[in-house]
Design a protein around this motif. Structure first.
Motif, PDB file in Angstrom:
ATOM      1  N   ARG A  13       0.944 -11.004  -6.767  1.00  0.00           N
ATOM      2  CA  ARG A  13       0.085 -11.584  -7.802  1.00  0.00           C
ATOM      3  C   ARG A  13      -0.278 -10.478  -8.804  1.00  0.00           C
ATOM      4  NH1 ARG A  13      -5.388 -13.417  -7.386  1.00  0.00           N
ATOM      5  NH2 ARG A  13      -5.759 -11.366  -6.464  1.00  0.00           N
ATOM      6  N   PHE A  37      -7.273 -12.920  -3.363  1.00  0.00           N
ATOM      7  CA  PHE A  37      -5.948 -12.959  -2.743  1.00  0.00           C
ATOM      8  C   PHE A  37      -6.067 -13.293  -1.257  1.00  0.00           C
ATOM      9  CE2 PHE A  37      -1.778 -10.947  -1.611  1.00  0.00           C
ATOM     10  CZ  PHE A  37      -1.005 -11.599  -2.554  1.00  0.00           C
ATOM     11  N   LYS A  80      -3.401 -13.001   1.652  1.00  0.00           N
ATOM     12  CA  LYS A  80      -2.026 -12.644   2.012  1.00  0.00           C
ATOM     13  C   LYS A  80      -1.496 -13.515   3.149  1.00  0.00           C
ATOM     14  CE  LYS A  80       0.507  -8.446   3.185  1.00  0.00           C
ATOM     15  NZ  LYS A  80       0.322  -6.998   3.336  1.00  0.00           N
ATOM     16  N   ASP A  90       5.272  -5.408   1.248  1.00  0.00           N
ATOM     17  CA  ASP A  90       4.362  -5.207   0.119  1.00  0.00           C
ATOM     18  C   ASP A  90       5.168  -4.785  -1.113  1.00  0.00           C
ATOM     19  OD1 ASP A  90       2.256  -5.745   1.758  1.00  0.00           O
ATOM     20  OD2 ASP A  90       1.234  -3.833   1.477  1.00  0.00           O
ATOM     21  N   MET A 147       4.542   4.985  -2.325  1.00  0.00           N
ATOM     22  CA  MET A 147       3.678   3.874  -2.748  1.00  0.00           C
ATOM     23  C   MET A 147       3.380   3.980  -4.236  1.00  0.00           C
ATOM     24  SD  MET A 147      -0.057   2.594  -1.454  1.00  0.00           S
ATOM     25  CE  MET A 147       0.335   2.005   0.180  1.00  0.00           C
ATOM     26  N   HIS A 200      -1.590   1.285  -7.858  1.00  0.00           N
ATOM     27  CA  HIS A 200      -2.006  -0.052  -8.276  1.00  0.00           C
ATOM     28  C   HIS A 200      -3.519  -0.173  -8.225  1.00  0.00           C
ATOM     29  CE1 HIS A 200      -2.882  -1.061  -4.087  1.00  0.00           C
ATOM     30  NE2 HIS A 200      -1.724  -0.528  -3.760  1.00  0.00           N
TER      31      HIS A 200
HETATM   32  N1  UDP Z   1      -0.850  -8.140  -3.672  1.00  0.00           N
HETATM   33  C1  UDP Z   1      -0.543  -8.418  -5.003  1.00  0.00           C
HETATM   34  N2  UDP Z   1      -1.549  -8.625  -5.902  1.00  0.00           N
HETATM   35  C2  UDP Z   1      -2.857  -8.554  -5.548  1.00  0.00           C
HETATM   36  C3  UDP Z   1      -3.163  -8.251  -4.219  1.00  0.00           C
HETATM   37  C4  UDP Z   1      -2.148  -8.035  -3.308  1.00  0.00           C
HETATM   38  O1  UDP Z   1       0.629  -8.479  -5.390  1.00  0.00           O
HETATM   39  O2  UDP Z   1      -3.730  -8.769  -6.418  1.00  0.00           O
HETATM   40  C5  UDP Z   1       0.235  -7.987  -2.656  1.00  0.00           C
HETATM   41  C6  UDP Z   1       1.183  -6.835  -2.948  1.00  0.00           C
HETATM   42  O3  UDP Z   1       2.440  -7.111  -2.381  1.00  0.00           O
HETATM   43  C7  UDP Z   1       0.518  -5.705  -2.231  1.00  0.00           C
HETATM   44  C8  UDP Z   1       0.052  -6.385  -0.958  1.00  0.00           C
HETATM   45  O4  UDP Z   1      -0.319  -7.694  -1.375  1.00  0.00           O
HETATM   46  O5  UDP Z   1       1.402  -4.633  -2.037  1.00  0.00           O
HETATM   47  C9  UDP Z   1      -1.089  -5.679  -0.239  1.00  0.00           C
HETATM   48  O6  UDP Z   1      -2.233  -5.573  -1.069  1.00  0.00           O
HETATM   49  P1  UDP Z   1      -2.778  -4.164  -1.603  1.00  0.00           P
HETATM   50  O7  UDP Z   1      -1.664  -3.376  -2.177  1.00  0.00           O
HETATM   51  O8  UDP Z   1      -3.910  -4.456  -2.543  1.00  0.00           O
HETATM   52  O9  UDP Z   1      -3.378  -3.481  -0.299  1.00  0.00           O
HETATM   53  P2  UDP Z   1      -2.993  -2.059   0.362  1.00  0.00           P
HETATM   54  O10 UDP Z   1      -1.922  -2.419   1.339  1.00  0.00           O
HETATM   55  O11 UDP Z   1      -2.519  -1.130  -0.714  1.00  0.00           O
HETATM   56  O12 UDP Z   1      -4.207  -1.566   1.028  1.00  0.00           O
END
Ligand code: UDP
Ligand code: BGC
Ligand code: MN
Length: 361
Positions: A133, A170, A172, A197, A305, A308
């Motif tokens: 997303r 979100f 997941k 991810d 990574m 984001h």
């Molecule tokens: N994700 C996304 N948009 C969002 C939130 C999550 O695309 O607004 C997807 C994306 O694939 C991301 C995964 O969900 O890599 C895990 O979320 P995030 O990267 O925020 O968490 P992290 O694993 O970095 O702690």
């Protein structure tokens, strides 16, 4: 073929008349919510979409079985793919690479982000599930990078981008479970799922995207965590799974999982809204079903990574984690609620747009 062309023509005309530039039907759902008068009109569009989708799925399935039989005279690919390079550098994405157009950098990838080796029969058929997303540039980088690796691994694969519609919290778990169900409708014989991810780029192509006997945690060493797995009960994604958070910190998991194991653990919990916990919950499910988690050596399971924005931390995650094992059978892929808003095929991916509903107030 003639019938297909007619259907496609009708579909394209109705999309261009009634859909926005992105082909997103959810825009019309907004309209529908605001204006009751248009309900019947758009309901009939839903039926059209449904019929078209069923038709397209069966057409593609037939087409795929024809292309599979084309390979009957070929031998299986070698157990160790010969073109693997080992450690990789991450290249910048060229400016002329666009997700909306056919990519000149990925000639052999077929429409929908599908690939099958040309010179041999793949030993592994896998679906890559990418929850997504609002991270367009990251998705662009992920697809540019990852397709090239999966081809060298000689897999029969398809990349599914599973997008949560609307700009709300979100979830997941719902995105994963709904995508899993849609993939099984589309390609019922898919045996192996890699939950991936979007922000992780594999930087060693020897880390094979295949499903061994047990679920496999693929993202062992991530640059963000200085290539160090913080604790061994972590499992996670390319199905990100791990056990309850450890005081030392965390890690991100990628998990490769066989279809029957995903069903056995009842997929992901759907109760986690916002950041954190759903992968810990998945680990609890895996352990509770007495599965083991495999992990490739950290020297090859290496990832970069991409940077984001961060989601809002879910304050309720610990509450749900405490009851993770009691909810396995009542909360998961067997009762996930969602609406599939559209299915689209682009050169480098198959796209499901999913309405997951809203977090309870
Ligand atoms: N994700 C996304 N948009 C969002 C939130 C999550 O695309 O607004 C997807 C994306 O694939 C991301 C995964 O969900 O890599 C895990 O979320 P995030 O990267 O925020 O968490 P992290 O694993 O970095 O702690
Ligand atoms: C969260 C997980 C996350 C992990 C690594 C944990 O505290 O609960 O969802 O994957 O940290 O960031
Ligand atoms: Mn991330």
């Amino acid at each position: 073929m003639i019938l297909t062309s007619i259907w496609n023509l009708i579909y394209i005309i109705q999309r261009s008349l009634f859909y926005n530039n992105h082909g997103y039907k959810y825009m019309h759902r907004n309209v529908r919510q605001q204006n009751n008068i248009s309900i019947n009109y758009f309901e009939s569009m839903d039926q059209f979409e449904e019929t078209y989708r069923t038709f397209l799925h069966s057409f593609l399935k037939n087409y795929l079985s024809i292309s599979n039989s084309r390979n009957i005279s070929l031998n299986y690919c070698p157990p160790i793919p010969p073109d693997l390079r080992g450690p990789l550098t991450v290249n910048e994405v060229p400016i002329d690479f666009s997700l909306r157009m056919n990519s000149s950098y990925h000639h052999d990838v077929k429409f929908g982000g599908y690939y099958q080796p040309k010179t041999c029969v793949a030993r592994h058929k896998v679906a890559i599930i990418v929850p997504y997303r609002d991270r367009r540039e990251i998705l662009r980088h992920f697809l540019f990078h990852t397709h090239q690796i999966l081809q060298r691994q000689q897999l029969d694969y398809r990349i599914y981008v599973c997008e949560q519609a609307f700009n709300k919290t979100f979830n997941k778990g719902i995105v994963m479970n709904s995508c899993f169900k849609e993939i099984l409708k589309f390609q019922p014989d898919t045996p192996c799922f890699i939950m991936h991810d979007v922000d992780l780029l594999l930087i060693d192509d020897r880390n094979m995207y295949t499903c061994p006997t047990f679920p496999r945690h693929l993202s062992v060493a991530i640059d963000k965590f200085r290539f160090y797995l913080p604790y061994t009960s972590l499992v996670g994604g390319v199905l990100g799974m791990k056990y309850f958070p450890d005081k030392r910190g965390f890690s991100v998991f990628y998990l490769a999982m066989r279809r029957e194991h995903y069903l056995l653990v009842n997929g992901y919990s759907t109760e986690y809204w916002g950041w954190g916990g759903e992968d810990d919950d998945m680990y609890a499910r895996i352990i509770s079903k007495e599965l083991k988690v495999e992990r490739p050596p950290a020297s090859i399971a290496r990832y970069k990574m991409l940077k984001h924005t961060h989601q809002k931390l879910n304050p309720a995650r610990m509450k749900f984690l405490r009851t993770a094992q009691t909810r396995i059978n009542s909360d998961g892929v067997n009762n996930v609620k969602y609406h599939l808003l559209s299915t689209s095929f682009y050169h480098l991916y198959t796209h499901f747009l999913i309405d997951v509903g809203e977090a309870p107030k």
